[in-house]
Enzyme design. Structure first.
Site, PDB file in Angstrom:
ATOM      1  CD  GLU A 113      -2.794  -1.072   2.420  1.00 18.48           C
ATOM      2  OE1 GLU A 113      -4.118  -1.183   2.212  1.00 18.48           O
ATOM      3  OE2 GLU A 113      -2.617  -0.935   3.514  1.00 18.48           O
ATOM      4  CB  CYS A 126       3.111   7.386   3.053  1.00 15.16           C
ATOM      5  SG  CYS A 126       3.723   6.209   4.492  1.00 15.16           S
ATOM      6  CB  CYS A 133       7.410  -5.194   7.852  1.00 14.44           C
ATOM      7  SG  CYS A 133       8.905  -4.414   8.824  1.00 14.44           S
ATOM      8  CB  CYS A 137       6.880  -3.504  15.757  1.00 10.23           C
ATOM      9  SG  CYS A 137       8.435  -2.892  15.430  1.00 10.23           S
ATOM     10  CB  CYS A 140       3.367  -2.187  13.344  1.00 11.59           C
ATOM     11  SG  CYS A 140       3.452  -1.852  11.743  1.00 11.59           S
ATOM     12  N   GLY A 188       7.065  -2.014   5.525  1.00 12.59           N
ATOM     13  CA  GLY A 188       8.315  -2.544   5.321  1.00 12.59           C
ATOM     14  C   GLY A 188       9.693  -1.848   6.126  1.00 12.59           C
ATOM     15  CD  GLU A 189      14.065  -0.773   9.007  1.00 10.78           C
ATOM     16  OE1 GLU A 189      12.968  -0.335   9.940  1.00 10.78           O
ATOM     17  OE2 GLU A 189      14.946  -0.191   8.611  1.00 10.78           O
ATOM     18  CB  SER A 222      10.827   5.896   8.909  1.00 12.07           C
ATOM     19  OG  SER A 222      10.328   5.739  10.190  1.00 12.07           O
ATOM     20  CB  SER A 245      10.456   3.451  14.512  1.00 14.42           C
ATOM     21  OG  SER A 245       9.746   3.975  13.463  1.00 14.42           O
ATOM     22  CG  HIS A 247       7.819   3.085  18.958  1.00 16.12           C
ATOM     23  ND1 HIS A 247       7.043   4.324  18.520  1.00 16.12           N
ATOM     24  CD2 HIS A 247       8.151   2.510  17.634  1.00 16.12           C
ATOM     25  CE1 HIS A 247       7.034   4.265  17.073  1.00 16.12           C
ATOM     26  NE2 HIS A 247       7.735   3.338  16.676  1.00 16.12           N
ATOM     27  CG  ASN A 321      -2.818   5.432  14.045  1.00 10.81           C
ATOM     28  OD1 ASN A 321      -3.643   6.377  14.203  1.00 10.81           O
ATOM     29  ND2 ASN A 321      -1.780   5.711  13.429  1.00 10.81           N
ATOM     30  CB  CYS A 364       1.744   5.669  11.793  1.00  9.42           C
ATOM     31  SG  CYS A 364       2.256   7.406  11.104  1.00  9.42           S
TER      32      CYS A 364
END
Ligand code: SAH
Length: 382
Positions: A113, A126, A133, A137, A140, A188-189, A222, A245, A247, A321, A364
């Site tokens: 996406e 974005c 990924c 995490c 996510c 993805g990373e 990111s 990231s 957190h 989110n 996100c």
């Protein structure tokens, strides 16, 4: 003698499963490689510049419109150098049409996406850099299904070009416009797919018509904090913005929220970020999803403030989110306010990120490229 191909640090550690490669595309290649590819096809090398202009400057996707190419082999040239990489499966919009999430099918059926966000003073794409990924995490949505594969540079660039075409054609609310910013904050990373991401950054920032001509500073990569890859990126001589990231400010919690922390600890990640800032003179973005009663305590805000104070940094707090199956939720408004105030007391610049795209699972951490969406989503674009 045998030689092994050079590998980027992130790729060494998190190799994606081996799969058939996406078709080669102009956007995978730098201008010299494009000329070589055309020569191999028995074409005049200057066709490379013509095709680049059609793709990056004119945003043409119909070979019939490439009238400076010989009519007899326009279609073949386009098929060889500009193969279809992304097929739109579904578009969802919200925010009165100024946020557009597109679900794409790749050549092998993998789904990704991208999200276009129009603001009064900028338009941000974005983009995804991997199908799925591997970072796992737990808060996510993308991480939950694991990694399918790395995307090619062409597949990454094409998401931006697709957004640019929609904008050029006036298909996004607000009239014709241009993409001004790109954030590698989709699925993805990015630093685990280092070479393709770097190649994509070059295509996005090379001057038109070799590339899209975006400014390096308007690109944000990111990462969860793959330290060797951050160091490598710093040495590229690019001025892209780095977002980390984080957190959590402490290893105990970060080990669970961002599992790669068991390999590179908070202190190592921040050291790499400060070196990146020193080399590039770019402010580091620290991403911090505020999760109720998990990472939003006053002492954690204070610890974060102490780690970041005096640095070239900006904190983006992201109210968590919702994602399906997650037991966690966003912080209480009072706790969010207190978190902001604590950082401000440490003179750390901080903003709370808007929740753009939340209703369409486009915010996100919500990108799952879930085919279920095909049935459950409201409101496709007309
Ligand atoms: N893998 C990279 C690129 C993804 S960016 C990275 O992690 O940085 C997506 C951002 O949204 C990351 O900062 C991620 O941690 C954050 N995020 C993930 N899930 C979220 C959620 N449910 N709510 C808010 N932010 C989330």
């Amino acid at each position: 003698m045998t030689t092994t191909p050079a590998q980027a640090p992130g790729e060494l550690v998190f190799a994606a499963p081996r799969r058939a490669k996406p078709p080669r595309h102009l956007a995978d290649l730098d201008p010299a490689a494009r000329r070589a590819a055309l020569a191999e096809l028995g074409e005049k090398p200057f066709r490379a510049a013509q095709l680049s202009r059609h793709y990056f400057a004119n945003l043409v996707d119909d070979p019939a419109a490439m009238t400076d190419l010989p009519a007899g082999n326009r279609t073949e040239l386009a098929a060889a150098m500009l193969p279809t990489l992304l097929t739109p499966v579904r578009e969802l919009t919200c925010d009165a049409g100024t946020t557009v999430k597109t679900l794409w099918r790749l050549f092998d059926g993998a789904l990704v996406e991208s999200v276009l966000m129009r603001y009064p003073n900028r338009i941000t794409m974005c983009v995804s850099s991997q199908a799925g990924c591997g970072m796992n995490c737990p808060f996510c949505a993308t991480g939950q299904a694991g990694l399918t594969r790395n995307m090619s540079a062409g597949e990454i660039v094409e998401q931006v070009v697709a957004g640019a075409r929609m904008l050029r054609r006036g298909q996004v609310a607000g009239g014709p416009g241009r993409v001004s910013n790109v954030v590698f904050m989709g699925m993805g990373e990015p630093l685990a797919n280092y070479r393709a991401v770097l190649s994509a950054v070059r295509r996005l920032t090379d001057p038109s018509p070799d590339g899209l001509g975006l400014s390096q500073r308007s690109i944000t990569v990111s990462t969860v904090g793959l330290v060797p890859a951050i160091d490598k990126l710093a040495a590229e001589g690019l001025n892209v913005t780095l977002a980390v990231s984080l957190h959590a400010p402490d290893d105990e919690l970060r080990d669970t929220l961002v599992p790669v922390n068991t390999r590179w600890k908070v202190a190592e990640v921040l050291d790499a970020a400060w070196s990146y800032a020193a080399t590039t003179k770019r402010r580091i973005s620290i991403e911090y999803a505020l999760i109720r009663d998990i990472n939003d305590q006053a002492w954690r805000a204070d610890l974060l403030g102490r780690l970041l104070r005096g640095r070239l940094v900006h904190v983006n707090l992201i109210p968590l989110n919702p994602t399906s199956g997650s037991k966690w939720t966003a912080s209480r408004p009072g706790d969010e306010r207190a978190f902001v105030e604590t950082l401000e007391q440490h003179s750390v610049p901080v903003t709370v990120r808007d929740t753009r795209g939340r209703e369409i699972d486009g915010a996100c951490g919500q990108l799952a490229a879930d085919p279920e969406q095909l049935v459950t989503a409201a409101e496709p674009v007309g």
